[in-house]
Design an enzyme around this catalytic site. Structure first.
Site, short mmCIF file in Angstrom:
data_model
loop_
_atom_site.label_atom_id
_atom_site.label_comp_id
_atom_site.label_asym_id
_atom_site.label_seq_id
_atom_site.Cartn_x
_atom_site.Cartn_y
_atom_site.Cartn_z
N GLU A 1 25.91 19.06 62.41
CA GLU A 1 27.01 19.72 63.15
C GLU A 1 26.50 20.97 63.88
OE1 GLU A 1 30.86 19.97 61.29
OE2 GLU A 1 31.19 21.98 62.08
N HIS B 1 39.44 12.67 56.10
CA HIS B 1 39.34 12.92 54.66
C HIS B 1 40.51 12.18 54.03
CE1 HIS B 1 37.70 16.77 56.34
NE2 HIS B 1 36.91 16.77 55.30
N ASP C 1 32.65 29.42 61.14
CA ASP C 1 32.72 28.08 61.70
C ASP C 1 33.96 27.98 62.59
OD1 ASP C 1 31.80 25.49 61.85
OD2 ASP C 1 32.63 24.84 59.93
N GLU D 1 26.13 16.28 55.27
CA GLU D 1 26.34 17.18 56.42
C GLU D 1 25.92 18.60 56.07
OE1 GLU D 1 30.21 16.77 58.31
OE2 GLU D 1 30.23 18.91 58.76
N ASP E 1 34.27 17.26 65.53
CA ASP E 1 34.79 18.08 64.44
C ASP E 1 35.14 19.44 65.05
OD1 ASP E 1 35.55 19.13 62.08
OD2 ASP E 1 33.62 18.92 61.06
N ASP F 1 43.72 14.13 54.35
CA ASP F 1 44.32 14.36 55.69
C ASP F 1 45.33 13.27 55.98
OD1 ASP F 1 42.13 16.10 56.07
OD2 ASP F 1 41.00 14.54 57.13
N ASP G 1 28.39 15.95 64.25
CA ASP G 1 29.70 16.55 64.39
C ASP G 1 29.60 17.47 65.60
OD1 ASP G 1 30.91 15.22 62.36
OD2 ASP G 1 31.37 16.98 61.13
N HIS H 1 27.37 24.44 62.43
CA HIS H 1 26.66 24.67 61.17
C HIS H 1 25.20 25.02 61.45
CE1 HIS H 1 29.72 21.89 58.92
NE2 HIS H 1 30.29 22.89 59.55
N ASP I 1 34.45 26.03 65.11
CA ASP I 1 34.76 24.63 65.45
C ASP I 1 35.43 24.46 66.81
OD1 ASP I 1 33.67 23.57 63.13
OD2 ASP I 1 35.58 23.52 62.05
#
Ligand code: XLS
Ligand code: NI
Ligand code: NI
Length: 436
Positions: free
Chosen positions: A267, A100, A306, A231, A338, A103, A295, A270, A308
């Site tokens: 993802e 991003h 989430d 996404e 991700d 980031d 992802d 998700h 991750d």
């Protein structure tokens, strides 16, 4: 100065090795179905979790030990971090990364200052890309962290938030192009609602579509030729995210005439939050020629958010690779991790363990999926299961020759349907285990 002096380049050592920091399955030059593993998988490291994740959670302070950080939000620190990130990716042997805007570079006091910060860090990213050969899989703009986006970005009730978000995406497209990024992602951030009593859903969706069209138009204007991706995610941070699952996204893209420019970045976590399996989302996107990238992570099915986590479940990666191979691969997309290390896995070394494990799980899934496809037992079963559609009345329905009247005549004469045959689910699940 090296940030990971104790770690040298991760090597492929084969299935027998006991070295946890070696690949047992990921042998990047090994050819499978006519393509190297590297080109099939197109692994990508995410900047946000891997280099900005602090271990902060709602109950506790950051835990991550990152000796290269100086604790400031300066451009200098960001540049130093960028060099560390490339040392990491080089040692891992990951060919891509994703970020991003916020980031990689700190948000400034003004939009102009933020853009300057971004340019300063992007120059270093470019230099490091050239030095290492690591490429940019995708860029995206963070349109959800800053308080200005508390009502959303392109779907905000405040038109100024839309305008600000447009500036961020404009800049991020320029930088993504400059860095040779091969995709550009939109994840819906806060595009959704908490309550319908204060929401004009139709107007918000119209605005979101306008925003996407403006991005596509600007990409054309500057000559950015990467693939646009959207996404899906059903909830978190909002109660209802507009891009809730693959079907909702595809419907949105069709309704607003955006299917030419977009595909999906699917993802795993998700998908399960949406009440689907990852394979369902991949199959649904793939069958409509909308599968762009993934992802790669996993959720904890006991937890409704989430999480991750890094994917290590071979069953899951095999299912992913079966769908990905079936639909002709992901390029220009890739397998983007991700995923974040747990708060308790706070040492720099854990970043290596996490990625090596995830890459190996996908490499093994790829090999298993290719073996399943080579044997063709599942394909053969499915083909046979639908064989009534290859001849007679089935073929007439598919070709359009049989209408209701013809079907009535057919059944009046036949009087009952031909015998049904077992779906053999248990047999097939057992067969699957033969390959694992
Ligand atoms: C959040 C999303 C996000 C996107 C990039 O849940 O997964 O990280 O991938 O904005
Ligand atoms: Ni994601
Ligand atoms: Ni996510």
């Amino acid at each position: 100065m090296s940030a990971f002096p104790e770690i040298s380049k991760i090597q492929y050592e084969g299935p027998e090795t006991k070295n946890p920091l070696a690949y047992r399955w990921y042998n990047e030059d090994e050819v499978i179905e006519g393509q190297t593993m590297k080109d099939h998988l197109r692994f990508s490291v995410v900047y946000w979790h891997t280099f900005r994740g602090s271990g902060l959670d709602p109950f506790g302070a950051p835990t991550m030990v990152r000796p290269w950080e100086d604790g400031t939000d300066s451009v200098e620190n960001a540049i130093n971090r960028a060099r560390v990130a490339f040392e990491f990716m080089e040692k891992l042997g990951a060919p891509y990364y994703a970020f991003h805007d916020r980031d990689v570079a700190p948000e400034g006091a003004t939009l102009a200052e933020s853009n300057q910060n971004f340019d300063a860090v992007a120059a270093v990213l470019k230099e490091e890309q050239e030095r290492t050969g690591v490429k940019l899989l995708w860029g995206t703009a963070n349109l959800f962290s800053h308080p200005r986006y508390l009502h959303g970005a392109s779907t905000s009730c405040n038109a100024d938030a839309f305008a600000y978000a447009a500036c961020q995406v404009k800049k991020c497209l320029e930088v993504t192009k400059e860095l040779g990024g091969v995709n550009y992602v939109f994840w819906g951030g806060r595009e959704g609602y908490q309550n319908l009593l204060n929401t004009d859903m139709k107007r918000e969706l119209d605005h979101m579509a306008t925003f996407m069209h403006l991005a596509v138009d600007y990409a054309k204007q500057i000559g950015f030729t990467g693939q646009f991706l959207i996404e899906p995610k059903p909830k978190e941070p909002t109660k209802h995210q507009y891009d809730s699952d693959a079907a909702a996204c595809i419907n949105f893209l069709r309704a607003y005439d955006l299917t030419d420019a977009f595909k999906l970045n699917v993802e795993t976590n998700h998908a399960t939050l949406a009440g689907h399996t990852m394979m369902h989302e991949l199959e649904y996107s793939g069958m409509q020629d909308m599968l762009g990238s993934i992802d790669a992570n996993t959720g904890d099915l006991m937890l409704g958010w989430d999480t991750d986590q890094f994917p290590t479940n071979i069953y899951l990666t095999t299912e992913c690779m079966l769908s990905i191979l079936k639909f002709g691969g992901l390029a220009p997309g890739g397998v983007n991790f991700d995923a974040k290390v747990r708060r308790e896995s706070f040492e720099p070394m854990d970043l290596f363990h996490a990625h090596v494990g995830g890459m190996d799980a996908f490499a093994r899934g790829l090999k298993i999926a290719a073996a399943i496809r080579a044997d063709g037992e599942f394909d053969g079963f499915v083909k046979e299961r639908y064989s009534s559609w290859d001849r007679g009345v089935g073929a007439d329905i598919e070709s359009g020759a049989a209408k209701f009247t013809e079907l009535e005549n057919y059944m009046l004469e036949k009087s009952e349907i031909s015998q049904n045959v077992s779906g053999r689910q248990e047999m097939l699940e057992h067969l699957m285990n033969r390959y694992l």
